[in-house]
Design a protein around this motif. Structure first.
Motif, short mmCIF file in Angstrom:
data_model
loop_
_atom_site.label_atom_id
_atom_site.label_comp_id
_atom_site.label_asym_id
_atom_site.label_seq_id
_atom_site.Cartn_x
_atom_site.Cartn_y
_atom_site.Cartn_z
N VAL A 1 0.84 -1.23 -0.01
CA VAL A 1 0.03 -0.01 -0.06
C VAL A 1 0.81 1.25 -0.01
O VAL A 1 1.98 1.10 0.69
CB VAL A 1 -0.81 -0.03 1.31
CG1 VAL A 1 -1.62 1.39 1.44
CG2 VAL A 1 -1.99 -1.23 1.19
N LEU A 2 0.35 2.40 -0.62
CA LEU A 2 1.17 3.46 -0.67
C LEU A 2 0.32 4.41 0.27
O LEU A 2 -0.74 4.70 0.15
CB LEU A 2 1.16 4.20 -2.20
CG LEU A 2 1.75 5.56 -1.90
CD1 LEU A 2 3.26 5.82 -1.78
CD2 LEU A 2 1.64 6.30 -3.37
N LEU B 1 4.19 -2.42 3.45
CA LEU B 1 4.53 -4.08 3.14
C LEU B 1 3.82 -4.64 4.17
O LEU B 1 3.63 -4.37 5.25
CB LEU B 1 5.83 -4.43 3.07
CG LEU B 1 6.75 -3.61 1.91
CD1 LEU B 1 7.93 -3.91 1.97
CD2 LEU B 1 5.93 -3.60 0.27
N PRO B 2 3.44 -6.17 3.74
CA PRO B 2 3.09 -7.12 4.96
C PRO B 2 3.83 -6.97 6.26
O PRO B 2 5.04 -7.09 6.25
CB PRO B 2 2.89 -8.49 4.15
CG PRO B 2 3.19 -8.08 2.87
CD PRO B 2 3.72 -7.08 2.82
N GLY B 3 2.95 -6.90 7.10
CA GLY B 3 3.67 -6.96 8.48
C GLY B 3 3.75 -5.57 9.07
O GLY B 3 4.01 -5.28 10.32
N ALA C 1 -4.70 -6.63 -1.86
CA ALA C 1 -4.29 -6.21 -0.83
C ALA C 1 -5.08 -6.40 0.34
O ALA C 1 -6.48 -5.83 0.31
CB ALA C 1 -3.38 -5.04 -0.87
N CYS C 2 -4.74 -6.87 1.26
CA CYS C 2 -5.48 -7.14 2.63
C CYS C 2 -4.93 -6.16 3.76
O CYS C 2 -3.91 -6.27 4.03
CB CYS C 2 -5.65 -8.42 3.06
SG CYS C 2 -6.45 -9.49 1.92
N ILE C 3 -6.02 -5.58 4.43
CA ILE C 3 -5.71 -4.60 5.35
C ILE C 3 -6.57 -4.73 6.65
O ILE C 3 -7.73 -4.96 6.36
CB ILE C 3 -5.60 -2.99 4.90
CG1 ILE C 3 -4.62 -2.83 3.81
CG2 ILE C 3 -5.32 -2.18 6.22
CD1 ILE C 3 -4.97 -2.95 2.49
N PHE C 4 -5.90 -4.45 7.75
CA PHE C 4 -6.87 -4.48 9.07
C PHE C 4 -6.77 -3.07 9.17
O PHE C 4 -6.00 -2.16 9.51
CB PHE C 4 -6.29 -5.18 10.33
CG PHE C 4 -6.23 -6.72 10.02
CD1 PHE C 4 -7.36 -7.48 10.22
CD2 PHE C 4 -5.04 -7.34 9.61
CE1 PHE C 4 -7.40 -8.82 10.26
CE2 PHE C 4 -5.20 -8.68 9.69
CZ PHE C 4 -6.22 -9.55 9.85
#
Length: 136
Positions: free
Chosen positions: A76-77, A94-96, A115-118
């Protein structure tokens, strides 16, 4: 952690960027104690635990919605804005990785399909009309 401060009010902490790879301690508090949205990073070993507990009801005043994004998959930007709506910084997450906005503006752009985001933020949610001021 990278901290992003306001240029118009230099003592105001606006945003934080947290990279999981940077942490070496078992627990590291990310948020300043006075912020409504608290974020900490934990490393746990097999079998490690803590005392079971419940949180005591306590009235709190949360004067602004604060938000955290945690990247689970993809990239994600992140674009971070100052208190006056001017773009301050951009970073690729980035992931993490996680990002937290205590004040100021932000927007995010997916750089990969799916892309998956919490997303975690203070509540209660009172609706877009009362909660957001758009910068565009």
């Amino acid at each position: 952690m990278e901290r992003i401060f306001s240029r118009v009010q230099p003592d105001a902490l606006l945003h934080g960027i947290i990279r999981a790879a940077d942490f070496t301690h078992h627990r590291q508090d990310i948020s300043p104690a006075e912020e409504g949205l608290q974020l900490a990073f934990f490393r746990m070993c097999k079998g490690q635990t803590f005392r079971p507990h419940m949180h005591v009801p306590r009235r709190r005043e949360i004067p602004i919605t604060q938000e955290c994004w945690i990247i689970a998959r993809g990239s994600v930007l992140a674009s971070y804005y100052d208190l006056n709506g001017v773009l301050l910084e951009q970073r690729i997450l980035l992931p993490g990785d996680a990002t937290i906005t205590w004040r100021g503006g932000h927007t995010y752009e997916g750089l990969e399909h799916d892309a998956c985001i919490f997303e975690v933020k203070t509540g209660p949610f009172v609706g877009v009309a009362q909660d957001k001021e758009y910068l565009d």
